[in-house]
Scaffold this motif. Structure first.
Motif, PDB file in Angstrom:
ATOM      1  N   LEU A   1      -7.936  -7.144 -12.133  1.00 43.42           N
ATOM      2  CA  LEU A   1      -7.146  -7.990 -13.030  1.00 43.42           C
ATOM      3  C   LEU A   1      -6.385  -9.009 -12.184  1.00 43.42           C
ATOM      4  O   LEU A   1      -5.657  -8.636 -11.264  1.00 43.42           O
TER       5      LEU A   1
ATOM      6  N   ARG B   1       3.481  -2.543 -17.482  1.00 41.30           N
ATOM      7  CA  ARG B   1       3.700  -3.511 -16.401  1.00 41.30           C
ATOM      8  C   ARG B   1       5.071  -4.135 -16.571  1.00 41.30           C
ATOM      9  O   ARG B   1       5.486  -4.441 -17.683  1.00 41.30           O
TER      10      ARG B   1
ATOM     11  N   LYS C   1       3.375  -5.400  -6.428  1.00 41.53           N
ATOM     12  CA  LYS C   1       3.176  -6.662  -5.713  1.00 41.53           C
ATOM     13  C   LYS C   1       4.536  -7.326  -5.519  1.00 41.53           C
ATOM     14  O   LYS C   1       5.333  -7.399  -6.447  1.00 41.53           O
TER      15      LYS C   1
ATOM     16  N   GLN D   1       1.962   2.873  -3.212  1.00 41.91           N
ATOM     17  CA  GLN D   1       1.023   3.702  -3.972  1.00 41.91           C
ATOM     18  C   GLN D   1       0.948   5.130  -3.428  1.00 41.91           C
ATOM     19  O   GLN D   1       0.437   6.021  -4.082  1.00 41.91           O
TER      20      GLN D   1
ATOM     21  N   LYS E   1       1.209   2.354  -9.602  1.00 42.66           N
ATOM     22  CA  LYS E   1      -0.228   2.137  -9.584  1.00 42.66           C
ATOM     23  C   LYS E   1      -0.515   0.898  -8.731  1.00 42.66           C
ATOM     24  O   LYS E   1      -1.461   0.849  -7.970  1.00 42.66           O
ATOM     25  N   ARG E   2       0.328  -0.092  -8.891  1.00 42.73           N
ATOM     26  CA  ARG E   2       0.216  -1.301  -8.074  1.00 42.73           C
ATOM     27  C   ARG E   2       1.587  -1.947  -8.021  1.00 42.73           C
ATOM     28  O   ARG E   2       2.281  -2.034  -9.036  1.00 42.73           O
TER      29      ARG E   2
ATOM     30  N   LYS F   1       0.847  -1.200   0.000  1.00 41.19           N
ATOM     31  CA  LYS F   1       0.000   0.000   0.000  1.00 41.19           C
ATOM     32  C   LYS F   1       0.885   1.254   0.000  1.00 41.19           C
ATOM     33  O   LYS F   1       0.593   2.235  -0.682  1.00 41.19           O
TER      34      LYS F   1
ATOM     35  N   PHE G   1      -8.151  -6.929  -1.208  1.00 34.37           N
ATOM     36  CA  PHE G   1      -8.982  -6.429  -2.314  1.00 34.37           C
ATOM     37  C   PHE G   1     -10.469  -6.725  -2.123  1.00 34.37           C
ATOM     38  O   PHE G   1     -11.305  -6.111  -2.767  1.00 34.37           O
TER      39      PHE G   1
ATOM     40  N   CYS H   1       6.355  -7.204  -9.152  1.00 32.18           N
ATOM     41  CA  CYS H   1       5.395  -6.981 -10.234  1.00 32.18           C
ATOM     42  C   CYS H   1       4.918  -5.545 -10.131  1.00 32.18           C
ATOM     43  O   CYS H   1       4.137  -5.219  -9.239  1.00 32.18           O
TER      44      CYS H   1
ATOM     45  N   VAL I   1      -1.104 -12.405  -8.784  1.00 36.33           N
ATOM     46  CA  VAL I   1      -1.161 -10.962  -8.524  1.00 36.33           C
ATOM     47  C   VAL I   1      -2.559 -10.429  -8.821  1.00 36.33           C
ATOM     48  O   VAL I   1      -3.166 -10.804  -9.813  1.00 36.33           O
ATOM     49  N   ALA I   2      -3.036  -9.542  -7.957  1.00 40.55           N
ATOM     50  CA  ALA I   2      -4.301  -8.858  -8.232  1.00 40.55           C
ATOM     51  C   ALA I   2      -4.040  -7.371  -8.385  1.00 40.55           C
ATOM     52  O   ALA I   2      -3.123  -6.826  -7.769  1.00 40.55           O
ATOM     53  N   GLU I   3      -4.838  -6.740  -9.236  1.00 42.69           N
ATOM     54  CA  GLU I   3      -4.699  -5.295  -9.411  1.00 42.69           C
ATOM     55  C   GLU I   3      -6.075  -4.693  -9.633  1.00 42.69           C
ATOM     56  O   GLU I   3      -6.902  -5.264 -10.356  1.00 42.69           O
ATOM     57  N   ASP I   4      -6.339  -3.549  -9.002  1.00 40.53           N
ATOM     58  CA  ASP I   4      -7.628  -2.871  -9.164  1.00 40.53           C
ATOM     59  C   ASP I   4      -7.579  -2.030 -10.432  1.00 40.53           C
ATOM     60  O   ASP I   4      -6.699  -1.186 -10.590  1.00 40.53           O
ATOM     61  N   LEU I   5      -8.522  -2.282 -11.352  1.00 42.09           N
ATOM     62  CA  LEU I   5      -8.489  -1.558 -12.631  1.00 42.09           C
ATOM     63  C   LEU I   5      -9.468  -0.381 -12.663  1.00 42.09           C
ATOM     64  O   LEU I   5      -9.481   0.374 -13.623  1.00 42.09           O
TER      65      LEU I   5
ATOM     66  N   LEU J   1      -6.223  -2.190  -0.501  1.00 45.01           N
ATOM     67  CA  LEU J   1      -5.609  -2.004  -1.821  1.00 45.01           C
ATOM     68  C   LEU J   1      -6.625  -1.677  -2.920  1.00 45.01           C
ATOM     69  O   LEU J   1      -6.258  -1.528  -4.074  1.00 45.01           O
ATOM     70  N   ARG J   2      -7.886  -1.528  -2.549  1.00 40.82           N
ATOM     71  CA  ARG J   2      -8.875  -1.076  -3.532  1.00 40.82           C
ATOM     72  C   ARG J   2      -8.655   0.406  -3.822  1.00 40.82           C
ATOM     73  O   ARG J   2      -8.274   1.167  -2.924  1.00 40.82           O
TER      74      ARG J   2
END
Lengths: 371, 126
Positions: free
Chosen positions: B42, A303, A331, A54, A328-329, A51, B87, A318, B27-31, B111-112
């Motif tokens: 995603l 990415r 991981k 970001q 943006k993200r 977190k 998420f 990632c 991996v998860a990502e908020d789009l 993480l949202r």
């Protein structure tokens, strides 16, 4: 402590245990002396580091990266920076790459030496611990002289390293490593030649290849289970494809083979550092950094995934960006996160006294699993 | 490889039979672009085949719910709990879908994109 319906005893161990400085809490179910179930609990060291990526810009986040695993600061900095450099289309100067490999391999040695001490302490010996910590301290002294920090260094920067390694200092590293190489034999004689050591480590905590893949185990733990996967060879980064090194594999998958491979890795890393020193001595005048303004890192949108073989296994960064100066993200795929999960499979069937031996043989760092 | 979320389980089942027995990362990502928009995430699965030494990357977009793959890959158990925790994506048929890192009375999923950090309640009532 409580009893369940089958009269099995449930004991909660941790989170504060002398050998796990960051809290790993485990609940074990005992049937007589035998463990029948083991449930690790994560989250006590969760700091929200994904977190934080970001909320902070790229250069602000860099020092935090090294806190994910306080024993492998250089590996995480490399994974993070190579993702940024990849997205920005930057190619590092050769010298910077060699310096990064040199410091990472020193980091691997120091991490394994600390592991060696802690591992033998779980077996009840105290003398080898002093020797291995002394040797590790010599490497930390090198880090301190070079970067100013013993555990977290902030030495890698976007586009290179912060400053050059003086030639005289390379000789000092070389002397230190030959000393470690010599003392390592003493350490091995103290441990592996001791019949109590072998009886407590052989055929204990056996992880077969199939289970290792199911639990996504990487690094030394996977290689000790009979599959040769080293990301320094599989997906070579920096100058690893120019260096020569073997990746030894064992087939037993027990505590003893994990011990053997870690000791072997220390020797291989010493050899790798020496190869880097030779190159650096021959190419003294090359530049070590691209001198990019660190406050203005803006990689293009996209990415990036980077792999780094840390002391504990595969570290993946990632990174997803949208063209701004913040992620943006982000991981982190950390090896200990998966190793902790495998405890539920590895520990049952052993007695309580073997529990510590199995856990410490896997080299788990909880701050890395929790992030 | 991009696939639909409804076909995910079947695809991964097939890939596992084909030798991709290790889930290297998940991996998860908020789009979602703005807070009023519908949830859109995603998910990226990276698989490894030890025989051919090949990697396979599977991507899928989900709204709020997807089939759990923890019966196929044991390592996905914690991965899915982590993603549920941070998420709020629900994994159907997961054996133990509880928060992994945060305390069980934590509100929201940090993480949202629509999570407001300023409103985080810290500390626990005794």
């Amino acid at each position: 402590m409580k009893n369940n319906s089958k009269n099995n005893m449930i004991i909660n161990l941790g989170p504060e245990k002398p050998l796990n400085p960051t809290g790993l809490s485990i609940s074990v179910e005992l049937e007589g002396e035998k463990i029948v179930k083991c449930t690790p609990q994560l989250g006590l060291t969760h700091r929200g580091l994904e977190k934080a990526a970001q909320d902070k810009d790229f250069s602000q986040y860099l020092p935090l990266v090294e806190k994910i695993d306080y024993l492998s600061a250089f590996f995480y900095a490399q994974a993070y920076l190579s993702a940024l450099e990849g997205l920005s289309g930057i190619e590092l100067p050769k010298k910077a790459q060699y310096i990064r490999v040199l410091t990472m391999e020193l980091n691997r040695i120091s991490s394994h030496l600390l592991w060696f001490g802690a591992f033998l302490m779980t077996l009840g010996t105290t003398t080898p611990v002093r020797l291995s910590y002394k040797l590790r301290d010599e490497i930390l002294n090198i880090f301190e002289k070079l970067t100013g920090g013993r555990m977290s260094h902030n030495y890698y920067v976007f586009g290179g390293v912060k400053h050059d390694i003086p030639v005289e200092f390379l000789a000092e590293i070389s002397t230190c490593l030959s000393n470690i190489n010599k003392e390592l034999k003493t350490l091995e004689n103290m441990a592996a030649k001791n019949p109590i050591f072998t009886s407590r480590t052989m055929d204990i905590g056996v992880l077969n290849t199939q289970n290792a893949f199911e639990y996504s185990i990487t690094g030394v733990n996977l290689r000790a289970s009979g599959y040769n996967l080293d990301f320094r060879k599989e997906k070579p980064y920096l100058v690893y494809n120019e260096l020569e090194f073997p990746t030894p594999t064992a087939f037993e998958g027990d505590v003893y083979s994990r011990y053997l491979l870690r000791i072997e890795e220390i020797k291989i890393s010493i050899n790798l550092v020496n190869q880097c020193i030779d190159w650096l001595l021959a190419n003294e005048r090359e530049k070590y950094s691209l001198n990019i303004d660190q406050n203005d890192i803006k990689p293009s949108a996209g990415r990036a995934v980077t792999c780094t073989e840390s002391a504990r296994g595969l570290v993946m960064c990632c990174l997803s960006t949208d063209g701004n100066n913040k992620a943006k993200r982000l991981k982190w795929r950390t090896p200990s996160f998966y190793t902790v999960q495998a405890l539920g499979r590895l520990v049952p069937g052993h007695t309580l006294e073997d529990l510590n031996v199995v856990i410490s043989s896997l080299d788990i760092v909880i701050s890395e699993a929790d992030r | 490889m991009q696939i639909e979320s409804t076909k995910l389980f079947k695809t991964l089942e097939g890939l596992k039979k084909g030798g991709f027995i290790s889930l290297i990362s998940f991996v998860a990502e908020d789009l979602s672009q703005n807070p009023t928009e519908e949830d859109k995430f995603l998910l990226t699965y990276t698989l490894y085949n030890p025989v051919t030494k090949a990697f396979e990357v599977i991507e899928t977009v989900v709204n709020s719910e997807i089939q759990s793959i923890s019966s196929l890959y044991k390592s996905a158990n914690y991965d899915e709990r982590e993603i549920y925790d941070l998420f709020g994506i629900k994994f159907k048929n997961h054996p133990n879908l509880k928060r992994l890192f945060l305390e069980k009375d934590f509100e929201g999923h940090p993480l949202r994109n629509n999570y407001n950090t300023a409103e985080t309640k810290t500390g626990r009532a005794l």
